[in-house]
Motif scaffolding. Sequence first.
Motif, PDB file in Angstrom:
ATOM      1  N   SER A 249      -4.156  -5.395  49.980  1.00  0.00           N
ATOM      2  CA  SER A 249      -4.898  -6.323  50.846  1.00  0.00           C
ATOM      3  C   SER A 249      -4.522  -7.757  50.502  1.00  0.00           C
ATOM      4  O   SER A 249      -3.824  -8.011  49.525  1.00  0.00           O
ATOM      5  CB  SER A 249      -6.407  -6.189  50.630  1.00  0.00           C
ATOM      6  OG  SER A 249      -6.854  -4.913  50.892  1.00  0.00           O
ATOM      7  N   ALA A 250      -5.066  -8.672  51.272  1.00  0.00           N
ATOM      8  CA  ALA A 250      -4.856 -10.100  51.008  1.00  0.00           C
ATOM      9  C   ALA A 250      -5.562 -10.497  49.707  1.00  0.00           C
ATOM     10  O   ALA A 250      -6.586  -9.933  49.349  1.00  0.00           O
ATOM     11  CB  ALA A 250      -5.404 -10.915  52.166  1.00  0.00           C
TER      12      ALA A 250
ATOM     13  N   THR B 192      -8.593 -13.767  53.400  1.00  0.00           N
ATOM     14  CA  THR B 192      -8.910 -13.479  54.806  1.00  0.00           C
ATOM     15  C   THR B 192     -10.065 -14.366  55.288  1.00  0.00           C
ATOM     16  O   THR B 192     -10.005 -14.943  56.384  1.00  0.00           O
ATOM     17  CB  THR B 192      -9.247 -11.983  54.989  1.00  0.00           C
ATOM     18  OG1 THR B 192      -8.193 -11.213  54.403  1.00  0.00           O
ATOM     19  CG2 THR B 192      -9.386 -11.606  56.451  1.00  0.00           C
TER      20      THR B 192
ATOM     21  N   GLU C  32      -1.984 -10.645  54.003  1.00  0.00           N
ATOM     22  CA  GLU C  32      -1.388  -9.454  53.385  1.00  0.00           C
ATOM     23  C   GLU C  32       0.104  -9.682  53.114  1.00  0.00           C
ATOM     24  O   GLU C  32       0.671  -9.125  52.174  1.00  0.00           O
ATOM     25  CB  GLU C  32      -1.595  -8.238  54.279  1.00  0.00           C
ATOM     26  CG  GLU C  32      -2.890  -7.460  54.043  1.00  0.00           C
ATOM     27  CD  GLU C  32      -4.155  -8.200  54.435  1.00  0.00           C
ATOM     28  OE1 GLU C  32      -4.065  -9.214  55.155  1.00  0.00           O
ATOM     29  OE2 GLU C  32      -5.243  -7.772  54.015  1.00  0.00           O
TER      30      GLU C  32
ATOM     31  N   PHE D 146      -3.939  -3.320  56.617  1.00  0.00           N
ATOM     32  CA  PHE D 146      -4.763  -4.010  57.635  1.00  0.00           C
ATOM     33  C   PHE D 146      -3.990  -4.454  58.870  1.00  0.00           C
ATOM     34  O   PHE D 146      -4.551  -5.077  59.746  1.00  0.00           O
ATOM     35  CB  PHE D 146      -5.426  -5.188  56.906  1.00  0.00           C
ATOM     36  CG  PHE D 146      -6.214  -6.202  57.666  1.00  0.00           C
ATOM     37  CD1 PHE D 146      -7.353  -5.845  58.384  1.00  0.00           C
ATOM     38  CD2 PHE D 146      -5.859  -7.551  57.617  1.00  0.00           C
ATOM     39  CE1 PHE D 146      -8.119  -6.823  59.033  1.00  0.00           C
ATOM     40  CE2 PHE D 146      -6.610  -8.528  58.261  1.00  0.00           C
ATOM     41  CZ  PHE D 146      -7.741  -8.156  58.972  1.00  0.00           C
TER      42      PHE D 146
ATOM     43  N   ARG E 111     -11.982  -5.676  59.712  1.00  0.00           N
ATOM     44  CA  ARG E 111     -12.240  -6.009  58.311  1.00  0.00           C
ATOM     45  C   ARG E 111     -12.291  -4.758  57.438  1.00  0.00           C
ATOM     46  O   ARG E 111     -12.819  -3.728  57.843  1.00  0.00           O
ATOM     47  CB  ARG E 111     -13.569  -6.796  58.165  1.00  0.00           C
ATOM     48  CG  ARG E 111     -13.599  -8.158  58.831  1.00  0.00           C
ATOM     49  CD  ARG E 111     -12.480  -9.094  58.429  1.00  0.00           C
ATOM     50  NE  ARG E 111     -12.310  -9.319  57.011  1.00  0.00           N
ATOM     51  CZ  ARG E 111     -12.864 -10.328  56.328  1.00  0.00           C
ATOM     52  NH1 ARG E 111     -13.654 -11.177  56.946  1.00  0.00           N
ATOM     53  NH2 ARG E 111     -12.619 -10.486  55.044  1.00  0.00           N
ATOM     54  N   GLY E 112     -11.710  -4.873  56.271  1.00  0.00           N
ATOM     55  CA  GLY E 112     -11.682  -3.737  55.357  1.00  0.00           C
ATOM     56  C   GLY E 112     -10.655  -2.678  55.743  1.00  0.00           C
ATOM     57  O   GLY E 112     -10.653  -1.565  55.217  1.00  0.00           O
ATOM     58  N   GLY E 113      -9.747  -3.037  56.651  1.00  0.00           N
ATOM     59  CA  GLY E 113      -8.835  -2.051  57.229  1.00  0.00           C
ATOM     60  C   GLY E 113      -7.727  -1.538  56.317  1.00  0.00           C
ATOM     61  O   GLY E 113      -7.035  -0.572  56.660  1.00  0.00           O
ATOM     62  N   SER E 114      -7.547  -2.150  55.158  1.00  0.00           N
ATOM     63  CA  SER E 114      -6.456  -1.693  54.280  1.00  0.00           C
ATOM     64  C   SER E 114      -6.675  -0.270  53.765  1.00  0.00           C
ATOM     65  O   SER E 114      -5.703   0.456  53.531  1.00  0.00           O
ATOM     66  CB  SER E 114      -6.298  -2.632  53.085  1.00  0.00           C
ATOM     67  OG  SER E 114      -5.939  -3.910  53.526  1.00  0.00           O
TER      68      SER E 114
HETATM   69  N1  ASP Z   1      -7.907  -8.451  54.072  1.00  0.00           N
HETATM   70  C1  ASP Z   1      -8.657  -7.709  55.038  1.00  0.00           C
HETATM   71  C2  ASP Z   1     -10.127  -8.027  54.917  1.00  0.00           C
HETATM   72  O1  ASP Z   1     -10.498  -8.802  54.051  1.00  0.00           O
HETATM   73  C3  ASP Z   1      -8.418  -6.248  54.948  1.00  0.00           C
HETATM   74  C4  ASP Z   1      -8.916  -5.574  53.709  1.00  0.00           C
HETATM   75  O2  ASP Z   1      -9.305  -6.229  52.754  1.00  0.00           O
HETATM   76  O3  ASP Z   1      -8.939  -4.340  53.672  1.00  0.00           O
HETATM   77  O4  ASP Z   1     -10.906  -7.533  55.675  1.00  0.00           O
END
Ligand code: ASP
Length: 418
Positions: free
Chosen positions: A41-42, A47, A75, A137, A151-154
């Motif tokens: 992820s980033a 993000t 990312e 992501f 969001r949270g897609g990784s």
């Molecule tokens: N960087 C993205 C986010 O903060 C994806 C991730 O963290 O999974 O939502």
Amino acid sequence: MSLIVMKFGGSSVGDAERMKRVAKRIVERKREGNRCVVVVSAMGDTTDDLIDMSKQIVEGTPPAREMDMLLTTGEQISIALLSMAIQQLGEKAVSYTGWQSGIYTEAEHGKARISDIQPHRVMEALDNDSIVVVAGFQGMTEEGQITTLGRGGSDTTAVAVAAAIKADLCEIYTDVDGVYSTDPRIVKQARKLPEISYDEMLELANLGAAVLHPRAVEYAKHNKVNLVVRSSFNYNEGTYVKEETVMEQGIVVSGIAYDKNIARISILGVPERTGQLAAVFTALAEVKLDVDVIVQSGVVNGMADFSFSLPADDVEKALNIIEGIRERIGFREVTSEVGLIKVSIVGAGMVSTPGVAAKMFDVISKLGISVNMVSTSEIKISCIIDGSRPHEVIQALHTAYGLDTEVQAFVGGPKDRR
Ligand code: ASP
Ligand code: MG
């Protein structure tokens, strides 16, 4: 030799030091004889920071296409730096963006679903003895537009890549040791679950156990991807998420989750007419209000009562909507109550065990707390109750379902679990 996908979240790669530590971890895994694909992820809050920057430029909603162009840069920084850090340790590594990795998505910017993965570039690099670092992501539409997965897609990227390359295991590295029977900050005897089924994990993830993104769990279930959630800071065994688990043999409840800040709205004296329930909930849905448990009382003298629960923050908005349809519905009164919580017990074993709900009600009532509303699924029971003593309730349930006692730890490594 195993083929593994290792996923690291933003906090695990939050700065250069952490990035180097993650690189070391990856190289160790490689030198144990595994072929490794890494999804990352980033870094840290990147993000969020990028979103803030867009807000300084645009008032209101920024253009979705450009937003995805912006957010995917987060990312892209991570994959380049992590790949360098791995190379510094003497291993071959190559970074690929989502589109270079062949991750195709539907054309919905900001929350695109993965539609297909063509991982030939990833496979070629693996054959070349390289560690492959894939940006989480993000993906690309058939038309070549860059998208993000929400969001949270990784987590979803990691699981989807694992499915596409037929990995033996997908390891989700995070800042906790695994999935716990309940929040360890509340119950000291909370224990890490050696394993859990996809369905249980799905219920817990939807209930806010933040270790895994619900969509990733769905994807894993659908594609039978073996998952493990483990810490990026230590070498403890994590929690395996898989199709069937030994937990089902004997253990009825695997975990207890709770949601704070729940409210209840009751609409009283609703004249019985077809379509009343639909009218109320359509009006709420139109303004995207997320209603949870719904109860309708029996009809007495042609009048019924409706109650439903929702996040406390949404109460005012909901009351306004309901006032707006007062004349159409013709109800007598609307009341609201805040300061409630939702406690849920989750366990695949409850399907075949009678008395699970009875015990839950009993434990709560023995604390002198009444149960306001109940909802159930095959493997979950949720109660909406007064929220003034949440910790006592959770502790009592944890003890009552035998979760305080140690279960026999699982022996053996990932290879034994396939
Ligand atoms: N960087 C993205 C986010 O903060 C994806 C991730 O963290 O999974 O939502
Ligand atoms: Mg992030």
